[in-house]
Design an enzyme around this catalytic site. Structure first.
Site, PDB file in Angstrom:
ATOM      1  N   HIS A  33     -65.397  26.055  66.987  1.00 22.09           N
ATOM      2  CA  HIS A  33     -65.689  27.467  67.274  1.00 22.09           C
ATOM      3  C   HIS A  33     -66.950  27.859  66.496  1.00 22.09           C
ATOM      4  O   HIS A  33     -67.163  27.399  65.378  1.00 22.09           O
ATOM      5  CB  HIS A  33     -64.501  28.349  66.870  1.00 22.09           C
ATOM      6  CG  HIS A  33     -64.638  29.757  67.360  1.00 22.09           C
ATOM      7  ND1 HIS A  33     -65.422  30.690  66.721  1.00 22.09           N
ATOM      8  CD2 HIS A  33     -64.111  30.388  68.439  1.00 22.09           C
ATOM      9  CE1 HIS A  33     -65.369  31.828  67.389  1.00 22.09           C
ATOM     10  NE2 HIS A  33     -64.575  31.675  68.439  1.00 22.09           N
TER      11      HIS A  33
ATOM     12  N   SER B 223     -66.707  38.071  74.843  1.00 18.03           N
ATOM     13  CA  SER B 223     -66.483  39.440  75.333  1.00 18.03           C
ATOM     14  C   SER B 223     -65.927  39.481  76.758  1.00 18.03           C
ATOM     15  O   SER B 223     -66.239  40.391  77.533  1.00 18.03           O
ATOM     16  CB  SER B 223     -67.767  40.279  75.233  1.00 18.03           C
ATOM     17  OG  SER B 223     -68.184  40.380  73.878  1.00 18.03           O
TER      18      SER B 223
ATOM     19  N   GLU C 262     -69.340  29.154  74.762  1.00 15.53           N
ATOM     20  CA  GLU C 262     -69.271  30.459  74.112  1.00 15.53           C
ATOM     21  C   GLU C 262     -70.638  30.806  73.513  1.00 15.53           C
ATOM     22  O   GLU C 262     -70.943  30.400  72.385  1.00 15.53           O
ATOM     23  CB  GLU C 262     -68.229  30.442  72.996  1.00 15.53           C
ATOM     24  CG  GLU C 262     -66.812  30.180  73.472  1.00 15.53           C
ATOM     25  CD  GLU C 262     -65.796  30.837  72.550  1.00 15.53           C
ATOM     26  OE1 GLU C 262     -65.018  31.644  73.059  1.00 15.53           O
ATOM     27  OE2 GLU C 262     -65.806  30.566  71.344  1.00 15.53           O
TER      28      GLU C 262
ATOM     29  N   GLY D 169     -67.522  38.712  70.417  1.00 17.65           N
ATOM     30  CA  GLY D 169     -67.151  39.884  69.637  1.00 17.65           C
ATOM     31  C   GLY D 169     -68.193  40.988  69.651  1.00 17.65           C
ATOM     32  O   GLY D 169     -68.119  41.934  68.872  1.00 17.65           O
TER      33      GLY D 169
ATOM     34  N   ASN E 193     -57.642  33.455  71.527  1.00 15.61           N
ATOM     35  CA  ASN E 193     -57.939  33.087  70.143  1.00 15.61           C
ATOM     36  C   ASN E 193     -57.749  34.343  69.300  1.00 15.61           C
ATOM     37  O   ASN E 193     -58.593  35.240  69.308  1.00 15.61           O
ATOM     38  CB  ASN E 193     -59.386  32.575  70.047  1.00 15.61           C
ATOM     39  CG  ASN E 193     -59.825  32.373  68.605  1.00 15.61           C
ATOM     40  OD1 ASN E 193     -58.997  32.371  67.691  1.00 15.61           O
ATOM     41  ND2 ASN E 193     -61.114  32.228  68.401  1.00 15.61           N
TER      42      ASN E 193
ATOM     43  N   LYS F 249     -57.865  34.666  66.218  1.00 12.75           N
ATOM     44  CA  LYS F 249     -58.643  34.629  64.963  1.00 12.75           C
ATOM     45  C   LYS F 249     -57.724  35.034  63.796  1.00 12.75           C
ATOM     46  O   LYS F 249     -56.536  34.747  63.845  1.00 12.75           O
ATOM     47  CB  LYS F 249     -59.881  35.529  65.068  1.00 12.75           C
ATOM     48  CG  LYS F 249     -60.690  35.270  66.333  1.00 12.75           C
ATOM     49  CD  LYS F 249     -62.056  35.851  66.236  1.00 12.75           C
ATOM     50  CE  LYS F 249     -62.745  35.724  67.582  1.00 12.75           C
ATOM     51  NZ  LYS F 249     -64.169  35.965  67.531  1.00 12.75           N
TER      52      LYS F 249
ATOM     53  N   GLY G 197     -61.133  39.179  71.274  1.00 14.83           N
ATOM     54  CA  GLY G 197     -60.636  40.557  71.132  1.00 14.83           C
ATOM     55  C   GLY G 197     -59.603  40.952  72.169  1.00 14.83           C
ATOM     56  O   GLY G 197     -58.570  41.561  71.830  1.00 14.83           O
TER      57      GLY G 197
ATOM     58  N   GLU H 220     -67.676  30.336  64.811  1.00 16.94           N
ATOM     59  CA  GLU H 220     -67.425  30.885  63.461  1.00 16.94           C
ATOM     60  C   GLU H 220     -67.171  29.752  62.467  1.00 16.94           C
ATOM     61  O   GLU H 220     -67.545  29.847  61.305  1.00 16.94           O
ATOM     62  CB  GLU H 220     -66.247  31.873  63.521  1.00 16.94           C
ATOM     63  CG  GLU H 220     -66.654  33.165  64.215  1.00 16.94           C
ATOM     64  CD  GLU H 220     -65.536  33.916  64.899  1.00 16.94           C
ATOM     65  OE1 GLU H 220     -64.349  33.671  64.593  1.00 16.94           O
ATOM     66  OE2 GLU H 220     -65.857  34.768  65.764  1.00 16.94           O
TER      67      GLU H 220
HETATM   68  C1  PEP Z   1     -63.854  33.993  70.663  1.00 16.51           C
HETATM   69  O1  PEP Z   1     -63.582  34.306  69.526  1.00 16.51           O
HETATM   70  O2  PEP Z   1     -63.771  32.807  70.987  1.00 16.51           O
HETATM   71  C2  PEP Z   1     -64.275  35.034  71.594  1.00 16.51           C
HETATM   72  C3  PEP Z   1     -64.696  34.681  72.774  1.00 16.51           C
HETATM   73  O3  PEP Z   1     -64.191  36.332  71.158  1.00 16.51           O
HETATM   74  P1  PEP Z   1     -64.421  37.671  72.045  1.00 16.51           P
HETATM   75  O4  PEP Z   1     -63.651  37.512  73.315  1.00 16.51           O
HETATM   76  O5  PEP Z   1     -63.894  38.789  71.179  1.00 16.51           O
HETATM   77  O6  PEP Z   1     -65.886  37.790  72.284  1.00 16.51           O
END
Ligand code: PEP
Length: 252
Positions: free
Chosen positions: A95, A212, A167, A173, A9, A11, A234, A97
């Site tokens: 998601h 993460s 998640e 993040g 992803n 983003k 990320g 966000e």
């Molecule tokens: C995400 O945005 O779905 C995500 C898991 O981000 P990260 O891997 O950066 O924690």
């Protein structure tokens, strides 16, 4: 045996040139060896170009969001059929966000999930609790509410053509990854809840962990029996980092 899926992803990151370079690096690194299914979800403006670049390679393309409507006066929105039109096969819905920054409710996420499936897209339904919710012992209630909205709207059979991503919001993040045991507990809870409706669908359902995930923590997470892959933020922005997780999924 469930086919593993490693999904990136991106983003709201990158540029046309950066996405070309990133896709080239990933495709190069995937090689011919049999590995997990791989997917990237770039920002909307780059979807068509990335899909064209990925065509004929093992890399699939998805979007990060979609409208629940098929067409019409919805300024700024993107219909599911439009995503199919430019070469997407997957779409992320719900998601955290989108839920927290844009006020998407579980009912709206369920409508997006259904609209995506109607157009032939595979939805990746994101569920997960905040830190406060975890600390108050509400993790399963939160995840159940998010999952149940989809089950009520589309039925358990719809999950045969979907992916669920757990998640935990506190791990996204932040660099604070869930332990394999913490993630496994919630994955087992999700699979069990789906099994209450249809054991066969539950057994085939791919459950991704997101939060993460990196090359160094991926092996431990992917060794868990109910973790079938990852949704990566990320670490999906650099080919080498993404490929390290793909490699972990191929061997764990
Ligand atoms: C995400 O945005 O779905 C995500 C898991 O981000 P990260 O891997 O950066 O924690």
């Amino acid at each position: 045996m469930r086919k593993r899926l490693i999904a990136g992803n991106w983003k709201m990151n990158g540029s046309a040139a950066a996405s070309r370079e990133l896709v080239a690096g990933i495709v190069d690194g995937l090689g011919a060896a049999e590995g997990p299914e791989t997917l990237v979800c770039p920002p909307f403006p780059y979807l068509a170009a990335v899909a064209a670049q990925a065509e004929g390679t093992p890399l699939a393309v998805g979007a990060q969001n979609v409208s629940e409507h098929a067409s019409g006066a919805y300024t700024g929105e993107t219909a599911p059929a439009m995503l199919v039109d430019v070469g997407c096969r997957y779409v992320i819905v719900g998601h955290s966000e989108r839920r927290s920054l844009y006020g998407e409710t579980s009912a709206q996420v369920a409508a997006k999930y259904a609209a995506a499936q109607s157009a032939g897209l595979t939805p990746i339904l994101c569920v997960g609790e905040s830190l406060a919710e975890r600390e108050s012992g509400a993790t399963e209630d939160v995840v159940a509410e998010q999952l149940d909205a989809v089950l009520a709207h589309s039925g358990v059979a719809s999950l045969a053509k979907a992916v669920v991503a757990y998640e935990p919001v506190w791990a996204i993040g932040t660099g604070r990854v869930a332990t394999p045991e913490q993630a496994q507990d919630v994955h087992a809870f999700i699979r069990g809840r789906v099994a209450d409706g249809d054991a066969g669908v539950a057994a085939g359902l791919r459950l991704l962990y997101g939060g993460s995930m990196k090359g160094d923590n991926a092996p431990g997470l992917l060794a868990m029996p109910d973790i079938d892959g990852g949704l990566i933020g990320g670490a999906s922005l650099k080919a080498a980092d993404f490929l390290a997780i793909v490699a972990a999924a191929a061997t764990n």
